[in-house]
Motif scaffolding. Structure first.
Motif, PDB file in Angstrom:
ATOM      1  N   LEU A   1       1.038  -1.079  -0.143  1.00  0.00           N
ATOM      2  CA  LEU A   1       0.055  -0.047  -0.054  1.00  0.00           C
ATOM      3  C   LEU A   1       0.830   1.239   0.044  1.00  0.00           C
ATOM      4  O   LEU A   1       1.914   1.045   0.330  1.00  0.00           O
ATOM      5  N   SER A   2       0.505   2.157  -0.585  1.00  0.00           N
ATOM      6  CA  SER A   2       1.053   3.601  -0.473  1.00  0.00           C
ATOM      7  C   SER A   2       0.185   4.882  -0.364  1.00  0.00           C
ATOM      8  O   SER A   2      -1.044   4.757  -0.753  1.00  0.00           O
ATOM      9  N   ASP A   3       0.829   5.815   0.228  1.00  0.00           N
ATOM     10  CA  ASP A   3       0.009   7.100   0.392  1.00  0.00           C
ATOM     11  C   ASP A   3       0.915   8.167   0.338  1.00  0.00           C
ATOM     12  O   ASP A   3       1.873   8.385   0.633  1.00  0.00           O
ATOM     13  N   GLY A   4       0.408   8.859  -0.975  1.00  0.00           N
ATOM     14  CA  GLY A   4       1.155  10.199  -1.626  1.00  0.00           C
ATOM     15  C   GLY A   4       0.373  11.562  -1.023  1.00  0.00           C
ATOM     16  O   GLY A   4       0.810  12.493  -1.361  1.00  0.00           O
ATOM     17  N   GLY A   5      -0.970  11.280  -0.278  1.00  0.00           N
ATOM     18  CA  GLY A   5      -1.593  12.476  -0.137  1.00  0.00           C
ATOM     19  C   GLY A   5      -1.976  13.544  -1.195  1.00  0.00           C
ATOM     20  O   GLY A   5      -2.383  14.554  -1.179  1.00  0.00           O
TER      21      GLY A   5
END
Length: 315
Positions: free
Chosen positions: A223-227
């Protein structure tokens, strides 16, 4: 924060005064003594260090208005205040998550090596466990954190969440069952974790597909979170083959000056990613049975303020 005179002060100023051995009044001394615990309670309820710090400020403002001489158990009383403030903050945080651009991951913390030695604490702040706790209702999450992680008695928890002790017991039972059905598998030995992280780091650095397949569990999740600011996955990627190909070529922006460094993130193994010498993100790694079962990549710049220096957490 505020001193008894009403003059604003910050948590850092309180800690600075303590380090300089300046005299503290009894209320301030009690707050400083329990500050790391209070931060950890708030962080485990919110998954956000920034919001946890705001909750600590609100807790301080309420604590200094209390007649501390009449408080029988200061730790429990402070935890009660911080829990109530965190529950209030959950509503605001929930609205922000609804409008968040892309997948949301907890704010990562760089933690000291000794955090991993407290297995229960390390698991409770891990990315995997925080994501499981995201599936609980707010009061259930508070009850689970206070009972399972911090071992408060049901009467103290009841006062913190404004429920009867019998209701709290029911909430604790439901939350425990909910988490048990979804929680990551049991922890592995430190030696296994270090070996798996080294292998994972080498595989990531080389981008060699077979090396990645050798270290990834068949059901690994990425999973990834770049906002909405940095490139990130739009949905979870599941399976060793898909995740290996992602890590080998599709996850990283192809800057030539990218480097990775092993660190401890949220009490477990992780990689600090730099591009041109600047922090670009972190990957918290979940290791089980010697294989990587989870990779949580946080690139949102607003969530990277706690990876430059260690954050103290405690039970």
């Amino acid at each position: 924060m505020s001193q008894r005179s009403g003059q604003a002060t910050s948590g850092d100023e309180l800690l600075d005064r303590t380090e300089r051995s300046e005299p503290l009044d009894s209320a301030t001394e009690a707050f400083v003594r329990h500050r790391n615990l209070l931060f950890t309670v708030a962080y485990e309820m919110l998954g956000s260090a920034a919001d946890a710090e705001d909750v600590l400020q609100e807790t301080w403002l309420r604590w200094v208005a209390v007649d501390t001489a009449a408080v029988r158990e200061q730790r429990a009383y402070l935890v009660r205040i911080v829990t109530r403030q965190a529950l209030d903050r959950m509503r605001t945080l929930g609205r922000r998550k609804e409008s968040y651009v892309g997948p949301w991951l907890p704010e990562p913390l760089l933690t000291a090596p000794d955090v991993a030695e407290d297995v229960e604490l390390a698991e409770s702040i891990s990315m995997a466990m925080l994501l499981v706790m995201e599936t609980l209702a707010p009061v259930e999450r508070a009850v689970f954190v206070l009972r399972e992680v911090f071992d408060l008695d049901y009467d103290d928890i009841a006062e913190a969440v404004d429920r009867t002790p019998s209701a709290v017991r029911q909430l604790a039972y439901r939350a425990r069952a909910h988490v048990a059905a979804r929680r990551p598998r049991g922890p592995v030995s430190p030696a296994q974790t270090r070996a798996a992280l080294r292998a994972f780091q080498r595989a990531v650095e080389t981008g060699e597909l077979q090396s990645l397949l050798d270290i990834l569990a068949p059901d690994v999740v990425a999973l990834s979170d770049g906002g909405g600011v940095k490139h990130a996955l739009l949905r979870p990627i599941v399976g060793a083959d898909k995740v290996a190909r992602l890590l080998a070529g599709g996850w990283w922006e192809q800057e030539s000056a990218r480097s990775v460094e092993p660190v401890q993130i949220n009490g477990g193994p992780g990689l600090l990613v730099r591009v041109d010498g600047e922090v670009d993100g972190v990957v918290a790694v979940r290791v089980e049975d010697g294989f990587v079962t989870g990779a949580y990549h946080v690139r949102n710049p607003e969530k990277l303020s706690r990876v430059a220096a260690e954050t103290a957490v405690s039970r």
